[in-house]
Design a protein around this motif. Structure first.
Motif, PDB file in Angstrom:
ATOM      1  N   ALA A  25       0.886  -1.166   0.000  1.00  0.00           N
ATOM      2  CA  ALA A  25       0.000   0.000   0.000  1.00  0.00           C
ATOM      3  C   ALA A  25       0.922   1.213   0.000  1.00  0.00           C
ATOM      4  O   ALA A  25       1.722   1.397   0.916  1.00  0.00           O
ATOM      5  N   ILE A  26       0.839   2.009  -1.052  1.00  0.00           N
ATOM      6  CA  ILE A  26       1.741   3.143  -1.240  1.00  0.00           C
ATOM      7  C   ILE A  26       0.928   4.426  -1.307  1.00  0.00           C
ATOM      8  O   ILE A  26      -0.077   4.497  -2.012  1.00  0.00           O
ATOM      9  N   ASN A  27       1.363   5.432  -0.559  1.00  0.00           N
ATOM     10  CA  ASN A  27       0.761   6.762  -0.629  1.00  0.00           C
ATOM     11  C   ASN A  27       1.777   7.704  -1.251  1.00  0.00           C
ATOM     12  O   ASN A  27       2.941   7.719  -0.857  1.00  0.00           O
ATOM     13  N   GLY A  36      -2.504   3.472  -7.865  1.00  0.00           N
ATOM     14  CA  GLY A  36      -3.578   2.563  -7.486  1.00  0.00           C
ATOM     15  C   GLY A  36      -4.677   3.173  -6.633  1.00  0.00           C
ATOM     16  O   GLY A  36      -4.615   4.313  -6.203  1.00  0.00           O
ATOM     17  N   ARG A  37      -5.699   2.352  -6.377  1.00  0.00           N
ATOM     18  CA  ARG A  37      -6.883   2.807  -5.635  1.00  0.00           C
ATOM     19  C   ARG A  37      -6.631   3.009  -4.150  1.00  0.00           C
ATOM     20  O   ARG A  37      -7.351   3.739  -3.493  1.00  0.00           O
ATOM     21  N   THR A  38      -5.625   2.342  -3.597  1.00  0.00           N
ATOM     22  CA  THR A  38      -5.360   2.485  -2.161  1.00  0.00           C
ATOM     23  C   THR A  38      -4.485   3.692  -1.841  1.00  0.00           C
ATOM     24  O   THR A  38      -4.239   3.982  -0.677  1.00  0.00           O
ATOM     25  N   ASP A  39      -4.020   4.403  -2.866  1.00  0.00           N
ATOM     26  CA  ASP A  39      -3.174   5.585  -2.668  1.00  0.00           C
ATOM     27  C   ASP A  39      -4.038   6.748  -2.179  1.00  0.00           C
ATOM     28  O   ASP A  39      -4.805   7.330  -2.934  1.00  0.00           O
ATOM     29  N   LEU A  40      -3.905   7.069  -0.908  1.00  0.00           N
ATOM     30  CA  LEU A  40      -4.680   8.163  -0.313  1.00  0.00           C
ATOM     31  C   LEU A  40      -3.921   9.485  -0.340  1.00  0.00           C
ATOM     32  O   LEU A  40      -4.338  10.452   0.289  1.00  0.00           O
TER      33      LEU A  40
END
Length: 79
Positions: A25-27, A36-40
């Motif tokens: 999970a990369i921000n 990606g979709r998990t990048d907040l």
């Protein structure tokens, strides 16, 4: 850019044990391409920094303690 989560397994095959890490999970920060979709983005980075407590993994990786912008936040000691 901040890698804030990894999944994986310890692979004991071969001469030396090794971790096989997957599903990061990369921000990303300001001005960087979203990953990606998990990048907040910066919201995710700020949230991670507020909630993270340094531990033996941080120490083993040689990471410095997270710096806090506000004096009301105390540095969290590594155990």
């Amino acid at each position: 850019m901040l890698v804030c989560d990894l999944q994986g397994i310890l692979d004991m095959e071969g001469k030396f044990p090794k971790f096989r890490l997957t599903d990061p999970a990369i921000n990303t920060g300001k001005g960087q391409k979203r990953i990606g979709r998990t990048d907040l983005r910066m919201k995710g980075i700020r949230s991670f920094c507020r909630k993270h407590q340094c531990n033996k993994v941080c120490e083993g990786l040689g990471l410095p303690p997270l710096r806090r912008r506000s004096s009301r936040h105390k540095e969290i000691p590594r155990n």
